[in-house]
Design a protein around this motif. Structure first.
Motif, PDB file in Angstrom:
ATOM      1  N   TYR A 332      81.871  19.561  59.902  1.00 51.02           N
ATOM      2  CA  TYR A 332      80.738  19.922  58.616  1.00 51.02           C
ATOM      3  C   TYR A 332      79.309  19.117  58.642  1.00 51.02           C
ATOM      4  O   TYR A 332      78.500  19.342  58.480  1.00 51.02           O
ATOM      5  CB  TYR A 332      81.210  20.080  57.311  1.00 51.02           C
ATOM      6  N   PRO A 336      76.701  24.039  56.952  1.00 54.15           N
ATOM      7  CA  PRO A 336      77.761  24.629  55.854  1.00 54.15           C
ATOM      8  C   PRO A 336      78.835  25.943  56.765  1.00 54.15           C
ATOM      9  O   PRO A 336      79.904  26.094  55.802  1.00 54.15           O
ATOM     10  CB  PRO A 336      77.010  25.168  55.118  1.00 54.15           C
ATOM     11  N   ALA A 340      79.166  29.965  54.108  1.00 53.57           N
ATOM     12  CA  ALA A 340      78.553  29.664  53.418  1.00 53.57           C
ATOM     13  C   ALA A 340      77.312  29.714  53.064  1.00 53.57           C
ATOM     14  O   ALA A 340      76.711  30.214  52.702  1.00 53.57           O
ATOM     15  CB  ALA A 340      78.927  27.953  53.149  1.00 53.57           C
ATOM     16  N   THR A 341      76.717  30.117  54.069  1.00 52.41           N
ATOM     17  CA  THR A 341      75.412  30.394  54.113  1.00 52.41           C
ATOM     18  C   THR A 341      75.397  32.188  53.829  1.00 52.41           C
ATOM     19  O   THR A 341      74.075  32.025  53.440  1.00 52.41           O
ATOM     20  CB  THR A 341      74.789  30.062  55.796  1.00 52.41           C
ATOM     21  N   ARG A 344      75.873  32.072  50.131  1.00 55.10           N
ATOM     22  CA  ARG A 344      74.393  31.107  50.005  1.00 55.10           C
ATOM     23  C   ARG A 344      73.389  32.267  49.277  1.00 55.10           C
ATOM     24  O   ARG A 344      72.028  33.004  48.507  1.00 55.10           O
ATOM     25  CB  ARG A 344      73.742  30.501  50.210  1.00 55.10           C
TER      26      ARG A 344
END
Length: 848
Positions: A332, A336, A340-341, A344
């Motif tokens: 990590y 991310p 997670a990207t 987001r």
């Protein structure tokens, strides 16, 4: 003054009610106080449509003289002078009479729209210019009156007027569309159920495309970037890892919670082709998503989160399903991660589900280091130039006594490095740069014969020299890798395309497929092994090649498992990992071919047994009754004539002899049909084809029926057909005799012929009781007699023999309902290609 608005009622077929719907809308607008006039409406003498014109203001039409006749067209000048708010203009694709203001009616409508007048018009789907070829292939009729697609496409409103084929044919049969004398021709030609169904589907698909266009245009005009969740579209992001199946099943469960949910699985690969995905696992996941009713998509993108979001917004998705990252904790530090990207950057209009699975945190694995793609000879040449080249160049320069200058000497060594890079790639070039730098420093950089560099500028020059050499080597290596990848992918694509095409055409046997595998991968032998259970021995179900096939997959050089009990075994050499992807496709297809061959064999055997049992049973019934009945009548007549105790009059003797002759004829007919059926069952019917006129064969087939029981309507202008005259005559005779048998006395059977597209159709129309839809195929089976047919009427082989003979000549025989009651047998025969067909006379509204 603004441009008027155009509203079009688009019909799936003639007669669905476009004009009626347009007039109904006009009455609604008049009731609301809108100034609405009828500029041109054609009611085609339909009472209900004509009634709808009452109460609407009609603009008088313009009369035009053409070739001695008077025609009426829309008076554009009168409509422009009247300047109504809304004008009704029927039949938008209509071609105006020569001498009119414009050649096409849609051009007249353009003038009205330009003048600020709203227009309501009608058109049929078959009149669109782009669909002309499609409609002709469906109906056999080329539409002469067409309208450009852009005219319909740019309409402000398009309303589809639709009706099921059954309902439309009922309207036709009831006389609500055409006059009674045109009903039979229309139903038999243009208005067939298959034609109407195809046109309906064409209309629905075309209008559905326009709906998507309007939605995309609206979102673009209003800069709507948010997703509109008109229905649940769930995108599943796949990596080719083991978690993909879990994600697909989870997405399918989410889609089932709402009506009309859709699952789209997408795999995103990088543009350089480097990936750690398992091709076998991706194939399994693709099959799974398709089995669950979803679709699989392959997208290229270097930025995986951006590519995934772009795809999701492009398909107007509402949810994204991703798996939790398989990366280890220390990984990590590089970012991310994709999940997670995406979560987001998805925004509030796109929900992201991150699903846990068994492979979380176990590591993704890295792609294996690729071997050199330049080949052995080039590598050897590259190393020779990279190592020996600087030495030879140094020897030449020192023998010249120097004096060329350090800059020129560096350029010469750079040329040797570039040559090494072009031949051998990165490592020979780096070796050349290293050796060249050392030689330059020792022999040509002051102070010479030392490792010291006195001038700082020379130090910078050495760094530039080495950097350029490494850059050139990297570019050459990348180009070689891309070239080999492209060549390999092209070869794989061609191989898989050839495989898919041959299998879809059904011309690949198991042996041919295995032989193609052997040739493709240059193997000595290929075998398909199968076993009944986990502990059962393997058996070879198919093999090719010179070498003896292996007995077990473990003994082969390459084994490709297809299932738990089926495997493909190859001997000859060990295949690289990248070749197993194509081999897997061959293995899966081999299993499909094996199953298909077995199913075909089992079906043929079962069909043969069933037909044999059926024919034997029916033949026993026919011999016991249908053949025995005429024999009994003949026996009784002969016994009576030979009786010594009775004096028969001449009339009685004639009657008994006529009975004998009738019984003999019936026996001859029954035995003839039995023999014909036997020929068809054994496949010994061998047609002798030649060009024939239908009007020459049909009259010869009517010898077995009374003269006044059949009416012929066969034009002499029909194209010739390529058939066996004897088989066609026998087939027509059987069908006509069957029709006469069931037609009420005093009502003749109609035998008519027409040319449609690439075929000639012969229609035998009776007015008997008809048969239900579910029994129309059964009447062509051997020993079938429908309804309450008298037992002496035959053994039920006439229609079966007729269909067998026609199909042997490349034609078809089908049963249709006769409008008003009865049955119509349609014999379709291929016309001779050297003759042009004569198009049938269709009702006028069918082509407008």
């Amino acid at each position: 003054m603004g441009r008027g608005k155009l509203r079009i009622y688009l019909g799936a077929a003639p007669g669905v009610g476009k004009t009626y719907a347009m007039l109904s809308e006009a009455h609604r607008r008049v009731e609301r106080g809108t100034d609405c006039v009828v500029a041109f409406v054609e009611h085609h003498n339909r009472p209900r449509t004509e009634v709808m014109l009452h109460g609407l203001e009609q603009i008088p039409r313009r009369e035009i003289e053409y070739r001695g006749s008077t025609f009426t067209e829309m008076d554009v000048d009168a409509v422009l002078a009247r300047r109504p708010a809304v004008a009704l203009v029927d039949e938008l694709p209509h071609t105006n009479i020569p001498g009119s203001r414009n050649s096409k009616r849609w051009q007249d409508v353009e003038e009205l729209l330009a003048a600020g007048i709203d227009v309501i018009s009608t058109a049929n789907i078959q009149h669109l210019e782009s669909l002309g070829d499609v409609v002709e292939s469906i109906t056999g009729v080329r539409q002469k009156e067409t309208v450009p697609d852009e005219v319909i496409r740019h309409a402000d409103q398009i309303e589809l007027v639709d009706m099921s084929p059954e309902a439309l044919r009922r309207r036709m049969a009831h006389g609500n569309i055409y006059k009674p004398d045109k009903i039979d021709a229309a139903l038999s030609n243009y208005f067939r159920p298959g034609n109407l169904t195809a046109l309906r589907e064409l209309a629905l698909l075309w209008v559905a495309d326009r709906v998507d266009e309007y939605l995309n245009q609206y979102r673009s005009d209003h800069e709507v970037s948010a997703i509109w969740g008109s229905r649940e579209r769930i995108v599943v992001g796949l990596t080719g890892g083991p978690e993909g199946r879990t994600l697909i099943r989870r997405a399918a469960r989410l889609a089932e919670k709402g009506a009309g949910g859709e699952v789209l699985a997408v795999y995103i690969s990088r543009s350089d082709g480097l990936t750690s995905a398992s091709p076998k696992e991706l194939a399994v996941q693709r099959t799974l998503v398709e089995d669950l009713g979803g679709t699989f998509h392959h997208v290229i993108g270097d930025d995986i989160p951006s590519a995934l979001l772009e795809f999701s917004r492009g398909v107007n998705a509402t949810q994204i399903v991703l798996g939790a990252s398989r990366r280890r904790s220390w990984q990590y530090v590089f970012g991310p991660g994709v999940s997670a990207t995406v979560a987001r950057e998805s925004g509030p209009d796109l929900d992201v589900h991150i699903v846990t699975h068994d492979a979380v945190g176990r590591g993704r694995g890295l792609p294996k280091r690729q071997r050199s793609r330049l080949g052995g000879p080039r590598l050897v040449a590259g190393w020779l130039v990279g190592v020996a080249g600087p030495l030879l160049l140094t020897l030449v320069l020192t023998s010249m006594g120097g004096g060329t200058g350090l800059a020129n000497e560096m350029q010469l060594f750079m040329a040797v490095t570039v040559a090494a890079a072009l031949l051998g790639g990165m490592w020979p070039a780096l070796a050349s740069a290293t050796v060249g730098s050392l030689l330059l420093n020792w022999y040509f950089t002051p102070p010479v014969h030392t490792w010291t560099i006195a001038d700082p500028e020379n130090i910078f020059a050495f760094f530039v020299f080495f950097a350029v050499a490494a850059s050139v080597a990297s570019v050459v290596g990348l180009a070689a890798r891309r070239t080999q990848q492209a060549a390999r992918l092209r070869a794989e694509s061609e191989t898989l395309s050839l495989l898919a095409g041959s299998v879809l055409r059904g011309d690949t046997s198991l042996e041919a497929l295995l032989d193609r595998v052997r040739e493709t991968f240059a193997m000595e032998s290929v075998a398909l092994l199968e076993r009944a259970g986990d502990v059962e021995p393997w058996t070879c179900v198919g093999s090719v090649g010179q070498a003896r096939p292996v007995a077990r997959p473990e003994d082969a050089d390459v084994d490709m498992p297809v299932s738990d009990h089926l495997a493909l075994a190859l001997t000859g050499r060990v295949l690289p990992a990248e070749d197993r992807r194509v081999l897997g496709a061959f293995a899966s297809q081999a299993a499909v071919v094996l199953d298909r061959q077995r199913l075909v064999g089992e079906a043929a055997q079962a069909r043969k047994l069933a037909e044999g049992n059926k024919i034997r049973t029916a033949l026993l019934a026919a011999v016991s009754h249908d053949l025995r009945t005429p024999l009994a009548a003949i026996k009784a007549a002969v016994t009576s004539l030979r009786a010594d105790d009775v004096e028969w009059s001449e009339e009685d003797q004639a009657e008994l002899l006529a009975g004998i002759e009738e019984g003999t004829d019936r026996l001859d007919h029954l035995v003839g049909n039995l023999l014909d059926m036997s020929r068809l069952q054994t496949g010994t019917v061998m047609p002798v084809f030649r060009e024939t006129d239908v009007d020459e064969v049909v009259p010869m087939a009517l010898g077995g029926v009374p003269e006044d029981s059949v009416v012929l309507d066969i034009p002499e202008t029909l194209p010739m057909v390529t058939v066996d005259r004897g088989l066609l005559e026998r087939a027509v005779a059987n069908i006509v005799e069957n029709a006469v048998k069931y037609t009420p006395a005093g009502t003749p059977v109609l035998v008519a012929a027409s040319a449609i597209g690439d075929r000639v159709e012969l229609r035998v129309v009776d007015r008997g009781p008809g048969i239900p839809e579910e029994a129309k195929d059964a009447v062509f089976e051997p020993f079938q007699r429908y309804g309450d047919a008298p037992r002496g009427a035959g053994v039920g082989l006439g229609l079966a023999v007729a269909r067998g003979f026609v199909e042997a000549m490349g034609g078809t025989v089908t049963a249709e309902d006769t409008p008003g009651g009865g049955l119509t047998m349609v014999i379709a025969l291929p016309k001779t290609s050297s003759h042009q067909p004569v198009r049938p006379e269709l009702p006028a509204a069918a082509t407008t």
